[in-house]
Design a protein around this motif. Structure first.
Motif, PDB file in Angstrom:
ATOM      1  N   ARG A 158       0.886  -1.447   0.027  1.00 50.10           N
ATOM      2  CA  ARG A 158       0.042  -0.166  -0.102  1.00 50.10           C
ATOM      3  C   ARG A 158       0.859   1.163  -0.170  1.00 50.10           C
ATOM      4  NH1 ARG A 158      -2.837  -1.909   5.422  1.00 50.10           N
ATOM      5  NH2 ARG A 158      -0.801  -3.057   5.269  1.00 50.10           N
ATOM      6  N   GLU A 220      -1.194  12.037 -12.512  1.00 47.77           N
ATOM      7  CA  GLU A 220      -1.687  10.939 -11.784  1.00 47.77           C
ATOM      8  C   GLU A 220      -0.750  10.255 -10.816  1.00 47.77           C
ATOM      9  OE1 GLU A 220      -3.420   8.012 -14.601  1.00 47.77           O
ATOM     10  OE2 GLU A 220      -2.759   6.534 -13.992  1.00 47.77           O
ATOM     11  N   CYS A 223      -0.679  11.973  -7.595  1.00 50.33           N
ATOM     12  CA  CYS A 223      -1.890  11.842  -7.033  1.00 50.33           C
ATOM     13  C   CYS A 223      -1.455  10.381  -6.367  1.00 50.33           C
ATOM     14  CB  CYS A 223      -3.004  11.758  -8.062  1.00 50.33           C
ATOM     15  SG  CYS A 223      -4.484  11.162  -7.141  1.00 50.33           S
ATOM     16  N   LYS A 224      -1.063   9.351  -7.111  1.00 48.58           N
ATOM     17  CA  LYS A 224      -0.910   8.105  -6.500  1.00 48.58           C
ATOM     18  C   LYS A 224       0.147   8.100  -5.355  1.00 48.58           C
ATOM     19  CE  LYS A 224      -2.040   5.313 -10.640  1.00 48.58           C
ATOM     20  NZ  LYS A 224      -1.547   4.614 -11.715  1.00 48.58           N
ATOM     21  N   HIS A 225       1.122   9.120  -5.624  1.00 49.96           N
ATOM     22  CA  HIS A 225       2.238   8.940  -4.633  1.00 49.96           C
ATOM     23  C   HIS A 225       1.543   9.750  -3.345  1.00 49.96           C
ATOM     24  CE1 HIS A 225       6.641  10.160  -4.049  1.00 49.96           C
ATOM     25  NE2 HIS A 225       6.039  10.068  -2.922  1.00 49.96           N
ATOM     26  N   LEU A 226       0.915  10.695  -3.490  1.00 51.24           N
ATOM     27  CA  LEU A 226       0.146  11.251  -2.137  1.00 51.24           C
ATOM     28  C   LEU A 226      -0.923  10.404  -1.507  1.00 51.24           C
ATOM     29  CD1 LEU A 226      -0.934  14.868  -3.371  1.00 51.24           C
ATOM     30  CD2 LEU A 226       1.056  14.520  -2.213  1.00 51.24           C
ATOM     31  N   LEU A 227      -1.520   9.582  -2.285  1.00 53.75           N
ATOM     32  CA  LEU A 227      -2.457   8.737  -1.661  1.00 53.75           C
ATOM     33  C   LEU A 227      -1.661   7.271  -0.953  1.00 53.75           C
ATOM     34  CD1 LEU A 227      -5.044   8.101  -4.572  1.00 53.75           C
ATOM     35  CD2 LEU A 227      -5.223   9.315  -2.176  1.00 53.75           C
ATOM     36  N   ALA A 228      -0.297   6.956  -1.490  1.00 50.50           N
ATOM     37  CA  ALA A 228       0.620   6.112  -0.668  1.00 50.50           C
ATOM     38  C   ALA A 228       0.970   6.773   0.488  1.00 50.50           C
ATOM     39  CB  ALA A 228       1.514   5.789  -1.491  1.00 50.50           C
ATOM     40  N   GLN A 229       1.466   8.003   0.537  1.00 50.32           N
ATOM     41  CA  GLN A 229       1.689   8.699   1.847  1.00 50.32           C
ATOM     42  C   GLN A 229       0.622   8.679   2.805  1.00 50.32           C
ATOM     43  OE1 GLN A 229       4.343  10.690   3.159  1.00 50.32           O
ATOM     44  NE2 GLN A 229       5.661  10.660   1.372  1.00 50.32           N
ATOM     45  N   GLN A 230      -0.411   8.718   2.218  1.00 50.20           N
ATOM     46  CA  GLN A 230      -1.473   8.830   3.300  1.00 50.20           C
ATOM     47  C   GLN A 230      -1.894   7.476   3.800  1.00 50.20           C
ATOM     48  OE1 GLN A 230      -3.141  11.683   4.865  1.00 50.20           O
ATOM     49  NE2 GLN A 230      -1.354  12.277   3.704  1.00 50.20           N
ATOM     50  N   ALA A 231      -1.771   6.525   2.975  1.00 51.19           N
ATOM     51  CA  ALA A 231      -1.784   5.013   3.360  1.00 51.19           C
ATOM     52  C   ALA A 231      -1.024   4.648   4.334  1.00 51.19           C
ATOM     53  CB  ALA A 231      -1.873   4.099   1.984  1.00 51.19           C
TER      54      ALA A 231
END
Lengths: 394, 90
Positions: A158, A220, A223-231
């Motif tokens: 994740r 894109e 965005c995925k990188h930011l979401l991975a940081q949040q995960a």
């Protein structure tokens, strides 16, 4: 059975890294990180660590080598500090945006100029927006434990992001403490084996690596990188908890809350100065002042919700930074915490405090003074911000 | 955001959307096989590996990534490569 040993922070990082069995290590020596490289080289030469150890000619090469090895599917480790980190910035940013789960220790040292080799968190804090995860240790035991945990967080499907394990130069790197070393087999079970899937240089299935990419697709990936940081916020909490169950040491996840539950006056720190802050909290509590401490462990991802919750009942807040944010007239974490509190509802006195730059002490009496200033500010007195903790004034 | 591919980052196989920098070309190099003596100097000098070698030792230009810099034409001793404007595009 865990072995009781006595070691400095650099050894704790080297032992932690070796226990996770990286397949490739590349590092260039720089004060105060140099012993990490020496210890790891020693482990490899004496057969304690089965890794390809590359003693490179610069940090630029060190980061490039571990990036290449990570692309080839290897678990990798490196370490640096200050100017070395600055020199590796180009492949450093690329490592995170290529989603390479590298673990790198940063032995925090002041940035030049003026010429200095002593501690300060300016180096790692200045690159907090380069896409890596960053965690800061308070003592040597935590350095060892975090280095092991970092591999689990970095390699989690994740997350798939590189991690910096940061610890204060000299105050931890060259300070000797009691450290418990977990059993190798237990650590091997805990970290598992890294298998590169999302990225793998494999002649059987060639991949295009970092092709020229248009803006929309770049957005894109960001965005995925930011979401991975949040995960990672969830993953790091789970990893800390599981580590506690297996090895008996858990640190509270993204932040450590010390006597802050019912506290009116909350200090916020990061790294080794937290020890002095805890002593100051205890002394002030003995005087009847409801003081508490929130120690930020993970700076990236920034634990906004945990911080908001921990500070919800505070009558005054003081962030003690070992770095400066040029242009904000404050420390770096000071602004991060302020940002986290936006729309919290009520504004309470907020003191930005800067201390411990260039290796200066942040003493218990300084921390007590900061708590005293919070009490007076909460009572309506005007207060100085930023407050510089000048050793000659204490 | 609706994602266009399943890759975490810019590494992958199908659907990675590689941009063809050949689209940036203003002048196209044309190689005359009759004049070419197969010395390979263009192959060595091309900065983006766009000159390819056939099994029989002759060369051809791959236009996907050729930006039309003209180094091959400049280096060719036999003047077998000429630069021609990409008129159909501009």
């Amino acid at each position: 059975m865990q072995i009781v040993d006595v070691m400095n922070g650099n050894m704790a990082a080297a032992v932690g890294a070796a226990l996770a069995k990286p397949e490739v290590v590349a590092a260039y020596p720089i004060t105060p990180q140099t012993p990490v490289v020496e210890y790891l080289t020693d482990f490899v030469v004496n057969g304690k660590l089965d890794a390809a150890m590359s003693e490179v000619e610069s940090e630029l090469s060190a980061m490039s080598i571990v990036s290449g090895a990570s692309l080839a599917g290897c678990r990798t480790f490196t370490a640096t500090a200050s100017q070395g980190l600055a020199l590796m910035y180009e492949p450093y940013f690329r490592a995170s945006t290529l989603r390479l789960p590298i673990v790198m220790a940063i032995v925090n040292r002041e940035m030049i100029s003026p010429q200095s080799v002593w501690g300060g968190q300016q180096d790692a804090m200045s690159v907090r927006d380069a896409g890596w995860l960053q965690v800061y240790a308070e003592d040597n035991q935590e350095i060892l434990d975090l280095t092991i945990q970092a591999f689990r967080v970095a390699e989690d499907k994740r997350v798939l992001l590189p991690v910096n394990v940061c610890f204060d130069g000299f105050y931890l790197s060259h300070m000797t403490e009691r450290v418990l070393i977990p059993e190798e087999d237990e650590v091997t079970k805990f970290v598992g084996k890294y298998k590169g899937e999302h990225i793998l240089l494999d002649p059987e299935r060639p991949m295009a690596v970092d092709p020229l990419t248009n803006g929309e697709l770049l957005m894109e990936y960001r965005c995925k990188h930011l979401l991975a940081q949040q995960a990672a916020l969830e993953v790091l909490e789970a990893v800390d908890k599981e580590y506690g169950e297996r090895f008996g040491r858990s640190y509270g996840g993204a932040v450590e809350e010390y006597r802050s539950d019912d506290a009116d006056y909350i200090l916020i720190t990061c790294g080794s100065i937290s020890g002095a802050a805890k002593d100051a909290v205890d002394l002030k509590r003995a005087e009847g002042v409801k003081a508490g401490l929130v120690r930020i462990r993970w700076v990236r991802p920034f634990p906004q919700q945990r911080i908001r919750k921990a500070l919800a009942g505070a009558k005054a807040i003081a962030v003690v930074d070992k770095s400066v944010s040029f242009g904000w007239n404050s420390g770096i974490l000071s602004q991060e915490v302020r940002g986290a509190l936006y729309d919290q509802g009520k504004a309470v006195p907020f003191l930005s405090v800067i201390g411990g730059l260039g290796g200066e002490d942040v003493s218990v009496s300084m921390m007590q003074d900061v708590i005293g200033r919070m009490v007076r500010a909460a009572a309506g007195e005007s207060f100085e911000s930023p407050l510089w903790l000048m050793p000659s004034e204490y | 955001m609706k994602f266009r591919n399943d890759y975490a980052g810019p590494i992958g196989v199908e659907g990675i959307h590689v941009l063809n920098t050949g689209d940036w070309r203003i002048n196209r190099p044309l190689l005359d096989d009759e004049t070419c003596m197969k010395c390979g100097i263009c192959f060595l000098y091309c900065p983006v590996n766009s000159i390819r070698r056939r099994e029989d030792g002759s060369y051809f230009i791959c236009y996907d990534y050729c930006k039309g810099c003209g180094i091959c034409a400049h280096e060719c001793k036999k003047k077998a490569i000429t630069m021609v404007p990409e008129e159909e595009k501009y």
